[in-house]
Design an enzyme around this catalytic site. Structure first.
Site, PDB file in Angstrom:
ATOM      1  CG  ASN A   1       9.415  14.101  78.709  1.00 12.93           C
ATOM      2  OD1 ASN A   1       9.751  13.032  78.198  1.00 12.93           O
ATOM      3  ND2 ASN A   1      10.182  14.732  79.582  1.00 12.93           N
TER       4      ASN A   1
ATOM      5  CD  GLU B   1      16.965  11.638  81.176  1.00 16.61           C
ATOM      6  OE1 GLU B   1      16.829  12.075  82.341  1.00 16.61           O
ATOM      7  OE2 GLU B   1      16.158  11.871  80.282  1.00 16.61           O
TER       8      GLU B   1
ATOM      9  CB  CYS C   1      13.650  14.634  83.364  1.00 15.59           C
ATOM     10  SG  CYS C   1      14.340  14.526  81.729  1.00 15.59           S
TER      11      CYS C   1
ATOM     12  CD  GLU D   1      19.342   8.944  76.451  1.00 19.39           C
ATOM     13  OE1 GLU D   1      18.951   7.919  75.897  1.00 19.39           O
ATOM     14  OE2 GLU D   1      18.594   9.828  76.894  1.00 19.39           O
TER      15      GLU D   1
END
Length: 500
Positions: A163, A260, A294, A474
């Site tokens: 994505n 993640e 997400c 992150e």
């Protein structure tokens, strides 16, 4: 890279190899397991993704290790200078990278340009942190002392999602490189095109050959990377089931892992909100990158009193979202990543209807008027009303342009319902009551909570999950801790006191 200038939909040709190590693109050894890569907007084949086998993975990792030995000896200032140069080159080539991203991913050019901006900002941010990395000095009795050194891990593996292909490669490599590590990056097999452009840019900026390598492949190649004895850490972005597998494989070599994973995030809209902002927030929370994000706020809880106004306005605006050619500046929603994914999303909508949800708009395959887009994977953005917490569309991550709207009455009730999920990536609240805003943020079980906005992701702040949405972070300063390790050095200034 000049071939990407002003490329229009249906025109991009990818001919050069997509693997990169030892400072150059590398031709695949064996083309027998190749998979077609599609351009989502047209359905045509863009190129072939040829997976790397054991020998190639080994070459890429050894190349990374030799670069790591050089890079880790540089000072933070020296590393920073090279990283800033990489950020500058990305800024300069932003439009051509964005066009290649659009051709491979299907999102609108407007969004892709922002993604590329976020990528260079991330590299710039960690370039700024690199010279600040330091340890502590601890005074001990009798003039003795200890100090700590913050040291790199070695060769880190990054596994990306489809994505945000270029942005994720930057998000993973920037903190890794700032700390003195090397990285071998495996993009998603569906979006192999742009990571190698980042590898070329790092090379041009002056990193040692092999410092950022790209290997193409799917699950098998990912397994080879996770099991390789010279790999110190794996950072993975993707689905929960794959994340579990990555964790399991990394466990065999006791490697550090950052995961993640997915989400089914709640967005809570109280009746005292600034309604105009809440409506814009709900659209941003659901329809960026065709809903393939997400951290999207796909469960929109709206206080009952304002539900009618909210729905009327959201539906009105959803209906006029411009879906079509993602290379056009006017387009606001492009194509989904693949035909199977589009069919899966449409299947979720069909199932929602069967379970009693009401489609207020969209939710169908969309065919743009331009004939070259007739086979593209377009879906009209969808708003679902009449949803219940036990419906599949409310419990599972759809990863498409589908907003499920649910009514609520009280704060306690909505918090309980919002937290009743195995996911915990993001959350949001719209209210003008300052105490309520912070109280709700405190009680939502998620790695991020947006107050009076949604899906803003500055590189300065940490991003990551609670619960099954993963662990590790992150972006932000804290990510340095996930790409480095502490060594304690104890210095005795006197004589050894011995029991023996």
């Amino acid at each position: 890279m000049s071939s990407f200038h002003n490329v229009s939909t249906g025109a991009l040709v990818v001919t050069e190899p997509l693997n990169f190590w030892g400072g150059a693109r590398v031709k695949p050894k064996d083309t027998k397991n190749s998979e077609p890569v599609y351009e989502p907007a047209t359905g045509r084949v863009l190129c072939d993704m040829i997976p790397c086998g054991e020998e190639e993975v080994d070459e890429a990792i050894k190349s990374a290790h030799s670069a790591y030995l050089k890079w880790s000896k540089l000072s933070g200032m020296e590393r920073a200078r090279i990283m800033l140069e990489a950020a500058r080159i990305i800024r300069e080539r932003r439009d051509e990278i964005a066009r290649a991203e659009v051709a491979n991913n299907g999102k609108s050019i407007t969004e892709a340009q922002v993604d590329i901006d976020v990528a260079w900002q991330c590299i710039e941010y960690y370039a700024g942190i690199a010279p600040t990395l330091s340890g502590q000095h601890i005074q001990l009795p009798g003039g003795s002392f200890a100090y700590t050194r913050r040291e790199p891990l070695g060769v880190c593996v990054g596994i990306g999602a489809w994505n945000y292909p270029f942005q994720i490669a930057a998000w993973k490599s920037a903190p890794a490189l700032a700390c003195g590590n090397a990285m071998v990056f495996k993009p998603s097999p569906m979006t192999p095109v742009t990571a190698v452009m980042l590898a070329e840019i790092y090379k041009e900026a002056g990193v040692p050959d092999g410092l950022f390598n790209v290997v193409q492949g799917g699950a098998e190649t990912g397994g080879l990377l996770c099991h390789h004895p010279m790999v110190a850490k794996v950072s993975f972005t993707g689905s929960v089931p794959t994340g579990k597998k990555v964790m399991e494989m990394a466990a065999k070599g006791v490697k550090q892992v950052t995961l993640e994973l997915g989400g089914k995030s709640p967005l809570i809209i109280f009746k005292d909100c600034e309604l105009e902002n809440a409506i814009k927030g709900a659209l941003m929370a659901n329809f960026l990158t065709q809903g393939e994000v997400c951290c999207n706020g796909t469960r929109v809880f709206v206080q009952r009193e304002i539900m009618p106004q909210f729905l009327e306005e959201v539906v009105k605006r959803t209906k006029v979202i411009s879906v079509g050619d993602p290379m056009c500046e006017e387009t606001r929603m492009g194509a989904l990543i693949s035909k199977p994914h589009m069919e899966k999303v449409l299947g979720f909508i069909k199932q929602a209807k069967e379970q009693g949800a009401k489609v207020l708009c969209g939710g169908e395959r969309f065919v743009p008027s331009d004939p070259k887009l007739k086979d593209g994977y377009f879906v009209s953005p969808c708003v679902l009303d009449n949803c219940r917490d036990d419906m599949t569309c409310v419990k599972e991550e759809i990863f498409g342009p589908v907003m499920s709207v649910l009514p609520f009455d009280t704060e306690d009730e909505v918090l309980q319902r919002a937290n009743n999920t195995t996911f915990g990536l993001a959350s949001g609240v719209f209210t003008r009551d300052i105490a309520r805003a912070h109280r709700v943020a405190e009680n939502l079980q998620a790695g991020t909570c947006y107050i009076n906005n949604y899906n803003v992701g500055p590189v300065e702040v940490p991003f990551g999950g609670y619960k099954m949405s993963g662990f590790g972070r992150e972006n932000g300063q804290v990510t340095i801790e996930y790409y480095s390790q502490l060594k304690t050095v104890v210095v005795e200034m006197g004589d050894v006191e011995s029991f023996f």
